[in-house]
Write an enzyme that holds these catalytic residues in place. Sequence first.
Site, PDB file in Angstrom:
ATOM      1  N   ARG A 172      -9.110  -9.172  -0.631  1.00  0.00           N
ATOM      2  CA  ARG A 172      -7.737  -9.780  -0.226  1.00  0.00           C
ATOM      3  C   ARG A 172      -6.754  -8.848  -0.509  1.00  0.00           C
ATOM      4  NH1 ARG A 172      -2.983 -10.452  -2.671  1.00  0.00           N
ATOM      5  NH2 ARG A 172      -4.044 -10.829  -4.692  1.00  0.00           N
ATOM      6  N   ASP A 173      -6.509  -8.430  -1.833  1.00  0.00           N
ATOM      7  CA  ASP A 173      -5.310  -7.468  -2.034  1.00  0.00           C
ATOM      8  C   ASP A 173      -5.731  -6.038  -1.061  1.00  0.00           C
ATOM      9  OD1 ASP A 173      -3.030  -6.300  -3.108  1.00  0.00           O
ATOM     10  OD2 ASP A 173      -3.411  -7.064  -4.859  1.00  0.00           O
ATOM     11  N   HIS A 200      -3.899  -5.420   2.358  1.00  0.00           N
ATOM     12  CA  HIS A 200      -2.620  -4.590   2.508  1.00  0.00           C
ATOM     13  C   HIS A 200      -2.688  -3.126   2.963  1.00  0.00           C
ATOM     14  CE1 HIS A 200       0.006  -7.733   1.084  1.00  0.00           C
ATOM     15  NE2 HIS A 200      -0.848  -7.914  -0.047  1.00  0.00           N
ATOM     16  N   SER A 231       3.477  -7.131  -9.639  1.00  0.00           N
ATOM     17  CA  SER A 231       3.195  -6.719  -8.100  1.00  0.00           C
ATOM     18  C   SER A 231       3.735  -5.405  -7.554  1.00  0.00           C
ATOM     19  CB  SER A 231       4.069  -7.981  -7.608  1.00  0.00           C
ATOM     20  OG  SER A 231       3.566  -9.454  -7.968  1.00  0.00           O
ATOM     21  N   HIS A 236      -2.997  -9.002 -13.537  1.00  0.00           N
ATOM     22  CA  HIS A 236      -3.105  -8.404 -12.288  1.00  0.00           C
ATOM     23  C   HIS A 236      -2.185  -7.224 -12.408  1.00  0.00           C
ATOM     24  CE1 HIS A 236      -3.969  -8.276  -7.904  1.00  0.00           C
ATOM     25  NE2 HIS A 236      -2.872  -7.537  -7.868  1.00  0.00           N
ATOM     26  N   HIS A 272      -0.872  -3.172 -10.726  1.00  0.00           N
ATOM     27  CA  HIS A 272      -0.840  -2.226  -9.819  1.00  0.00           C
ATOM     28  C   HIS A 272      -0.751  -0.873 -10.442  1.00  0.00           C
ATOM     29  CE1 HIS A 272      -1.124  -4.429  -6.044  1.00  0.00           C
ATOM     30  NE2 HIS A 272      -0.841  -5.492  -6.899  1.00  0.00           N
TER      31      HIS A 272
END
Length: 338
Positions: free
Chosen positions: A17-18, A21, A171, A199, A201
């Site tokens: 899913r991620d 991008h 995010s 989550h 990054h």
Amino acid sequence: MDQVIQPKVRLYDPTLRDGHHAVRHQLDADQLRAYARAADQAGVPVVEVGHGNGLGASSLQLGQAKLSDDEMLTVVREELHNSRMGVFMAPGWGTTADLRNAVRHGADVVRIAAHCSQADVAERHLDVLGDLRVEAQAVLLMSHMISPGELAEQSALLVAYGARAVGIMDSAGHYLPADVTERISAIVDAVGDVPVIFHGHNNLGMAVANSVAAVEAGALVIDGCARGFGAGAGNTQLEVLAAVLERKGHPTGIDLPSLLRAADVAEDQLMPAPPTIDSISLVSGLAGVFSGFKLPVLEAARRGGVDPIEVFFELGRRQVIAGQEDQISAVVRQLQHT
């Protein structure tokens, strides 16, 4: 007989899913199938699939996926025999109809995402998920934009609406470990026994360290992607995270050699190259701008003849969030006249 150590920390894998991008949402059925099979064999607890922005998000504004939601869900569901299938939805891009459709296709875990200060937009969708009898989770996006206390209050609202796990997404890849400790600790105190999610990054190179800090502050559900496959500089690297957590005494229940093989599949079949922290990704993290803006900013800046670094810092000053991609062009036009 050796005592079986039950995993306390659950790893959650949004590679399919991620990671979308990073390839303009163009993964095909064979790619989805190959990685889902490998992750399932490794015993990854949850494999999330979908357009990078979630259910219902395939569009001209956000990017049109190669496959429909139905096609992605069907392909991945067929390959998961040990792992549960997860999906992600942000109200405004997806609808309750999308939720019901995902559950019909076998979704076991459904995450509802809300901007960090707007937990109330998730209330209706969490209520629907309660009726559908799936595991309902909720996450707060761009969580660096408000204080730890406010995040705790918003998380408590999500629990009241029916979320069975709640947490935060970094995010923009903006956090340092101390930031994560403070925020996760506040959320854990606010939601009691409800599992807390983190989550990360990797824009500042801190994703694994931040994830470990989250665990040590009480988070029980941690996201990671194979080879870090994700927006911008990528996500927390799943196989590294699993190894570090095991070494620190936090069993994950995942077979590490099989997970390493799954990461090899991801690198060979999903991505042109593993994510790196290039100059633009670093600036995105410093500016606190959503990592998924990297490619649109680079394209708009090139067309407009302006410095993408200046674009990111101006987007950060404007506190732009995902869904406001139109602001990129507005910033470029502004910079052309300065």
